[in-house]
Each structure stands twice: as C-alpha cells, then as structure tokens.
Design a protein around this motif. Structure first.
Motif, PDB file in Angstrom:
ATOM      1  N   SER A 126       0.814  -1.214   0.000  1.00 40.72           N
ATOM      2  CA  SER A 126       0.000   0.000   0.000  1.00 40.72           C
ATOM      3  C   SER A 126       0.852   1.270   0.000  1.00 40.72           C
ATOM      4  O   SER A 126       2.065   1.240   0.208  1.00 40.72           O
ATOM      5  N   TRP A 127       0.189   2.389  -0.212  1.00 40.60           N
ATOM      6  CA  TRP A 127       0.880   3.678  -0.322  1.00 40.60           C
ATOM      7  C   TRP A 127       1.601   4.045   0.972  1.00 40.60           C
ATOM      8  O   TRP A 127       1.223   3.659   2.065  1.00 40.60           O
ATOM      9  N   HIS A 128       2.662   4.818   0.804  1.00 38.59           N
ATOM     10  CA  HIS A 128       3.552   5.192   1.902  1.00 38.59           C
ATOM     11  C   HIS A 128       3.293   6.642   2.301  1.00 38.59           C
ATOM     12  O   HIS A 128       3.022   7.487   1.441  1.00 38.59           O
ATOM     13  N   PRO A 129       3.381   6.980   3.589  1.00 43.74           N
ATOM     14  CA  PRO A 129       3.106   8.358   4.020  1.00 43.74           C
ATOM     15  C   PRO A 129       3.984   9.411   3.343  1.00 43.74           C
ATOM     16  O   PRO A 129       3.564  10.573   3.222  1.00 43.74           O
ATOM     17  N   SER A 130       5.164   9.033   2.884  1.00 46.54           N
ATOM     18  CA  SER A 130       6.032   9.994   2.215  1.00 46.54           C
ATOM     19  C   SER A 130       5.546  10.334   0.814  1.00 46.54           C
ATOM     20  O   SER A 130       5.983  11.323   0.226  1.00 46.54           O
ATOM     21  N   LYS A 131       4.633   9.516   0.286  1.00 43.32           N
ATOM     22  CA  LYS A 131       4.042   9.754  -1.037  1.00 43.32           C
ATOM     23  C   LYS A 131       2.531   9.582  -0.884  1.00 43.32           C
ATOM     24  O   LYS A 131       1.972   8.573  -1.294  1.00 43.32           O
ATOM     25  N   PRO A 132       1.863  10.557  -0.289  1.00 44.76           N
ATOM     26  CA  PRO A 132       0.458  10.371   0.101  1.00 44.76           C
ATOM     27  C   PRO A 132      -0.496  10.195  -1.073  1.00 44.76           C
ATOM     28  O   PRO A 132      -0.311  10.776  -2.141  1.00 44.76           O
ATOM     29  N   TYR A 133      -1.513   9.392  -0.823  1.00 43.33           N
ATOM     30  CA  TYR A 133      -2.596   9.171  -1.775  1.00 43.33           C
ATOM     31  C   TYR A 133      -3.774  10.052  -1.390  1.00 43.33           C
ATOM     32  O   TYR A 133      -4.253   9.990  -0.245  1.00 43.33           O
ATOM     33  N   SER A 138      -9.265   5.838   1.776  1.00 44.04           N
ATOM     34  CA  SER A 138      -8.212   4.960   2.275  1.00 44.04           C
ATOM     35  C   SER A 138      -8.336   4.882   3.787  1.00 44.04           C
ATOM     36  O   SER A 138      -8.508   5.902   4.461  1.00 44.04           O
ATOM     37  N   TYR A 139      -8.237   3.678   4.326  1.00 44.70           N
ATOM     38  CA  TYR A 139      -8.399   3.465   5.764  1.00 44.70           C
ATOM     39  C   TYR A 139      -7.181   2.731   6.323  1.00 44.70           C
ATOM     40  O   TYR A 139      -6.538   1.942   5.632  1.00 44.70           O
ATOM     41  N   GLY A 140      -6.885   3.017   7.567  1.00 49.07           N
ATOM     42  CA  GLY A 140      -5.793   2.351   8.246  1.00 49.07           C
ATOM     43  C   GLY A 140      -4.440   2.958   7.947  1.00 49.07           C
ATOM     44  O   GLY A 140      -4.294   3.831   7.094  1.00 49.07           O
ATOM     45  N   THR A 141      -3.433   2.490   8.670  1.00 54.35           N
ATOM     46  CA  THR A 141      -2.056   2.917   8.432  1.00 54.35           C
ATOM     47  C   THR A 141      -1.441   2.076   7.329  1.00 54.35           C
ATOM     48  O   THR A 141      -2.006   1.054   6.912  1.00 54.35           O
ATOM     49  N   CYS A 142      -0.271   2.489   6.882  1.00 56.23           N
ATOM     50  CA  CYS A 142       0.450   1.707   5.877  1.00 56.23           C
ATOM     51  C   CYS A 142       0.671   0.282   6.368  1.00 56.23           C
ATOM     52  O   CYS A 142       0.447  -0.685   5.624  1.00 56.23           O
ATOM     53  N   ARG A 143       1.086   0.134   7.614  1.00 56.40           N
ATOM     54  CA  ARG A 143       1.335  -1.204   8.154  1.00 56.40           C
ATOM     55  C   ARG A 143       0.042  -2.016   8.242  1.00 56.40           C
ATOM     56  O   ARG A 143       0.037  -3.217   7.923  1.00 56.40           O
ATOM     57  N   GLU A 144      -1.043  -1.395   8.653  1.00 56.38           N
ATOM     58  CA  GLU A 144      -2.314  -2.115   8.746  1.00 56.38           C
ATOM     59  C   GLU A 144      -2.803  -2.565   7.373  1.00 56.38           C
ATOM     60  O   GLU A 144      -3.291  -3.696   7.211  1.00 56.38           O
ATOM     61  N   GLU A 178       9.751  -4.082   8.804  1.00 55.71           N
ATOM     62  CA  GLU A 178       8.669  -3.676   9.688  1.00 55.71           C
ATOM     63  C   GLU A 178       7.300  -3.704   8.994  1.00 55.71           C
ATOM     64  O   GLU A 178       6.303  -3.273   9.570  1.00 55.71           O
ATOM     65  N   GLY A 179       7.269  -4.193   7.766  1.00 56.08           N
ATOM     66  CA  GLY A 179       6.006  -4.274   7.042  1.00 56.08           C
ATOM     67  C   GLY A 179       5.572  -2.976   6.399  1.00 56.08           C
ATOM     68  O   GLY A 179       4.399  -2.817   6.037  1.00 56.08           O
ATOM     69  N   ILE A 180       6.513  -2.048   6.230  1.00 56.02           N
ATOM     70  CA  ILE A 180       6.217  -0.755   5.613  1.00 56.02           C
ATOM     71  C   ILE A 180       6.664  -0.774   4.161  1.00 56.02           C
ATOM     72  O   ILE A 180       7.725  -1.301   3.821  1.00 56.02           O
ATOM     73  N   THR A 181       5.867  -0.176   3.306  1.00 56.19           N
ATOM     74  CA  THR A 181       6.158  -0.141   1.871  1.00 56.19           C
ATOM     75  C   THR A 181       7.432   0.646   1.571  1.00 56.19           C
ATOM     76  O   THR A 181       7.673   1.708   2.137  1.00 56.19           O
ATOM     77  N   ILE A 182       8.224   0.117   0.650  1.00 57.13           N
ATOM     78  CA  ILE A 182       9.385   0.847   0.130  1.00 57.13           C
ATOM     79  C   ILE A 182       8.857   1.806  -0.943  1.00 57.13           C
ATOM     80  O   ILE A 182       8.419   1.364  -2.011  1.00 57.13           O
ATOM     81  N   PRO A 183       8.867   3.120  -0.683  1.00 54.65           N
ATOM     82  CA  PRO A 183       8.154   4.056  -1.565  1.00 54.65           C
ATOM     83  C   PRO A 183       8.735   4.173  -2.974  1.00 54.65           C
ATOM     84  O   PRO A 183       8.035   4.600  -3.886  1.00 54.65           O
ATOM     85  N   ASP A 184       9.986   3.795  -3.170  1.00 60.23           N
ATOM     86  CA  ASP A 184      10.601   3.910  -4.494  1.00 60.23           C
ATOM     87  C   ASP A 184       9.867   3.084  -5.544  1.00 60.23           C
ATOM     88  O   ASP A 184       9.981   3.365  -6.745  1.00 60.23           O
ATOM     89  N   TYR A 185       9.132   2.078  -5.117  1.00 60.88           N
ATOM     90  CA  TYR A 185       8.441   1.202  -6.068  1.00 60.88           C
ATOM     91  C   TYR A 185       7.101   1.775  -6.537  1.00 60.88           C
ATOM     92  O   TYR A 185       6.487   1.224  -7.456  1.00 60.88           O
ATOM     93  N   LEU A 186       6.639   2.856  -5.909  1.00 62.95           N
ATOM     94  CA  LEU A 186       5.316   3.396  -6.214  1.00 62.95           C
ATOM     95  C   LEU A 186       5.378   4.495  -7.261  1.00 62.95           C
ATOM     96  O   LEU A 186       6.398   5.170  -7.422  1.00 62.95           O
ATOM     97  N   ASP A 187       4.267   4.698  -7.947  1.00 61.93           N
ATOM     98  CA  ASP A 187       4.218   5.704  -9.009  1.00 61.93           C
ATOM     99  C   ASP A 187       4.414   7.111  -8.451  1.00 61.93           C
ATOM    100  O   ASP A 187       4.244   7.361  -7.253  1.00 61.93           O
TER     101      ASP A 187
END
Length: 214
Positions: A126-133, A138-144, A178-187
């Motif tokens: 899912s989307w990362h807080p450094s690259k907000p959607y 959208s519900y929950g945190t990135c980890r959730e 930690e189950g957090i998305t690596i933002p480099d992979y996102l558009d």
C-alpha cells in the motif's frame, strides 16, 4: 501472451509510467510479454458484476490455447473497504479477507473451468506516508493495510494452489522488515502513489520466470 485484466493496477503491465485507457479503448502497450486491460474501478469482492466485460475482452483478444489471463484486483478492496468494514463490523481482518478472496476466486475459477490458462496477481503493498494518496478513500495505516494485503495474498495463493491456478506476486519484495512499503516502487503521479512504477518491472519479470510462466 499474458493478458492482464484488472482495475487501474493493470497499468503497470503496459510498460509505461502512465494510466492506460479503460476498455474498450485499447492500451498502447510497449512490452512483448503483456497486454493490459483496465475495466474500471472494479473490486475483487464484486468482480462477478464485470463478467460481461471480461467475456468481451477474452472473445476479442485471447487465444485460449496459448495465452494466459492474469487477474489483477484486490488493492481497492484492501485500501478502501476491508479495514473500514473491520471497524464497522467489529470483527477480525482474517474473516473479512477470507470472504473477499473467496468471492473473487469464484470468478477466477469460473474462467479456469472454461479452459482458460488462469493466473492471479497478488495485490501490491500500500501507499507510503512519504508519497500520500489523495485520490479516494483509504483506511488504516500503511502497516495495517500491508497486513491485510499479506493475509489477502496468503489466502489467494492458498486457493490458487488448491485449484492449480498460477499465482504471481512481488508484495514481499516491496516491504521492509517492519512491514512498511518501500516508496521507491510506487508511481509518482500527482495525488496517486498507489500504483507500481516501471522500476518494478525487473521484479515482475523475475517473478513470472520463477513460476515458469514466461
């Protein structure tokens, strides 16, 4: 040929860092291995409603004897619905994921039973807080959301193994310890950041090769 039928997440299979047009307008795909088809804002949970559109694509574009069809759904359910329903229904995420995947898999199995070579694409991280959607709910945190995605992929893979349907995913390669998305992979599309960028194509190709689909 692998025909990738999905929501907006089918766009990565076009080979370009841009959204593909919605069917019946055809995408100008650049990769030899894939053809991409976006059928609108479809959910895995309600995919049965899209069977007429999928049938139209298959009749016009797919060679049943030699081609694969790849179903690419689920991210919308995870981001916009499952965690919301978790809060509304006061239940557990495992049961919600199981219900969603099992409804989704009924459609996949429907086409397998028609003789198509069927594959399922595991929803991405899912989307990362450094690259907000900011393009929709959208519900929950990135980890959730990623925890729900992990459970979704595990259930989907289990069903695929049970019924001899191919399963492909790069989810595990998209998250850190930690189950957090690596933002480099996102558009990098303004306001989006929920889709894969073409930087992931080597990972995608590798996953298909590891599973002997290409």
């Amino acid at each position: 040929m692998i025909h990738c039928i999905g929501d907006s997440h089918a766009a990565v299979f076009s080979g370009k860092d841009e959204m593909v047009p919605a069917w019946p307008e055809q995408s100008n795909d650049t990769l030899e291995l894939f053809r991409s088809y976006r059928i609108g804002p479809a959910t895995a949970y309600q995919l049965e409603n899209k069977i007429p559109i999928i049938d139209n694509i298959l009749q016009l574009r797919v060679n049943k004897d030699s081609d694969y069809i790849l179903f690419c759904f689920g991210e919308v359910d995870i981001r916009a619905h499952l965690i919301k329903q978790l809060e509304l229904q006061k239940t557990n995420i495992e049961s919600l994921v199981e219900e969603c995947v099992d409804r989704y898999f009924r459609v996949i199995l429907y086409y397998k039973e028609q003789g198509y070579n069927t594959l399922a694409w595991g929803p991405i991280a899912s989307w990362h807080p450094s690259k907000p959607y900011i393009g929709g709910p959208s519900y929950g945190t990135c980890r959730e959301r990623n925890n729900a995605t992990y459970l979704f992929n595990q259930r989907l893979k289990q069903r695929c193994v049970q019924y001899s349907v191919g399963f492909v995913s790069i989810f595990d390669k998209m998250i850190d310890e930690e189950g957090i998305t690596i933002p480099d992979y996102l558009d990098n599309w303004e306001g989006s950041h929920i889709h894969l960028s073409q930087t992931t194509m080597p990972l995608i190709i590798q996953s298909f090769k590891e599973n002997n689909f290409i």
